[in-house]
Design a protein around this motif. Structure first.
Motif, PDB file in Angstrom:
ATOM      1  N   THR A 151       0.748  -1.294  -0.159  1.00  0.00           N
ATOM      2  CA  THR A 151      -0.004  -0.086  -0.107  1.00  0.00           C
ATOM      3  C   THR A 151       0.795   1.273  -0.051  1.00  0.00           C
ATOM      4  O   THR A 151       0.434   2.467  -0.075  1.00  0.00           O
ATOM      5  CB  THR A 151      -0.962  -0.141   1.309  1.00  0.00           C
ATOM      6  N   GLN A 152       2.251   0.996   0.100  1.00  0.00           N
ATOM      7  CA  GLN A 152       2.993   2.282   0.134  1.00  0.00           C
ATOM      8  C   GLN A 152       3.229   2.874  -1.514  1.00  0.00           C
ATOM      9  O   GLN A 152       3.526   2.081  -2.282  1.00  0.00           O
ATOM     10  CB  GLN A 152       4.225   1.890   0.636  1.00  0.00           C
ATOM     11  N   HIS A 162       5.240   4.661  -2.948  1.00  0.00           N
ATOM     12  CA  HIS A 162       6.516   4.339  -3.616  1.00  0.00           C
ATOM     13  C   HIS A 162       6.658   3.033  -4.140  1.00  0.00           C
ATOM     14  O   HIS A 162       7.125   2.718  -5.314  1.00  0.00           O
ATOM     15  CB  HIS A 162       7.691   4.922  -3.131  1.00  0.00           C
ATOM     16  N   GLU A 163       6.194   1.966  -3.283  1.00  0.00           N
ATOM     17  CA  GLU A 163       6.204   0.632  -3.944  1.00  0.00           C
ATOM     18  C   GLU A 163       5.316   0.158  -4.896  1.00  0.00           C
ATOM     19  O   GLU A 163       5.471  -0.496  -5.836  1.00  0.00           O
ATOM     20  CB  GLU A 163       5.979  -0.313  -2.676  1.00  0.00           C
TER      21      GLU A 163
END
Length: 168
Positions: A131-132, A134-135
């Motif tokens: 859910t990040q 950048h990921e």
């Protein structure tokens, strides 16, 4: 000259005939094949056909040729289903051919991008929910890179059909 849609229909009919031959040679019923291939999830099929969602799928060609378990007919059924699903208006299926140079290097783990808020990743030891932002962006970049080298339409169907034919 035939239209693209009539060519698709002709390919579907030919594939259907071939799948019936394989199924009958194996001595299994159509219902048994559906059960083995996991086609009972008709509610999931309705989501594909509803037109309210769009689906873009990428599959490595090597996956088309990998029999998991003891029964190649199951894979043949799944590949036939993939061809059928690929013909739906809301579905795009790309095949990443073997031997095509890639900027990503190794094939990546299986992942599903739902939107710009969630990616699910299948690993050997776990199922991850990412859910990040950048990921998620990294997975979107990976999908885009694979999308750029994938083949679609007639070329994709030819790879899938060749994989079915290779099953015997």
């Amino acid at each position: 000259m035939s239209s693209p849609s009539s060519s698709v229909q002709e390919a579907k009919r030919a594939l259907g005939r071939r799948l019936r031959e394989i199924r009958k040679d194996a001595g299994i019923t159509a219902r048994e094949l559906a059960a083995r291939a996991g086609w009972q999830g008709m509610e999931r099929q309705q989501v594909l056909r509803s037109g309210r969602h769009r689906f873009a799928m990428l599959v490595e060609e090597s996956v088309l040729r990998t029999v998991v378990g003891d029964d190649p007919e199951v894979l043949a059924g799944q590949l036939g289903h993939l061809i059928a699903v690929a013909s739906l208006p809301a579905v795009s299926v790309g095949i990443v051919p073997m031997g095509v140079p890639r900027r990503l290097g190794w094939p990546v783990e299986s992942f599903t991008i739902y939107d710009d808020e969630q990616v699910n990743v299948e690993l050997v030891s776990a199922h991850l929910t990412v859910t990040q932002p950048h990921e998620i962006h990294e997975y979107a970049k990976a999908f885009h890179a694979l999308h750029e080298i994938a083949v679609y339409g007639r070329q994709a169907r030819a790879l899938i059909t060749a994989a079915i034919d290779a099953l015997g």
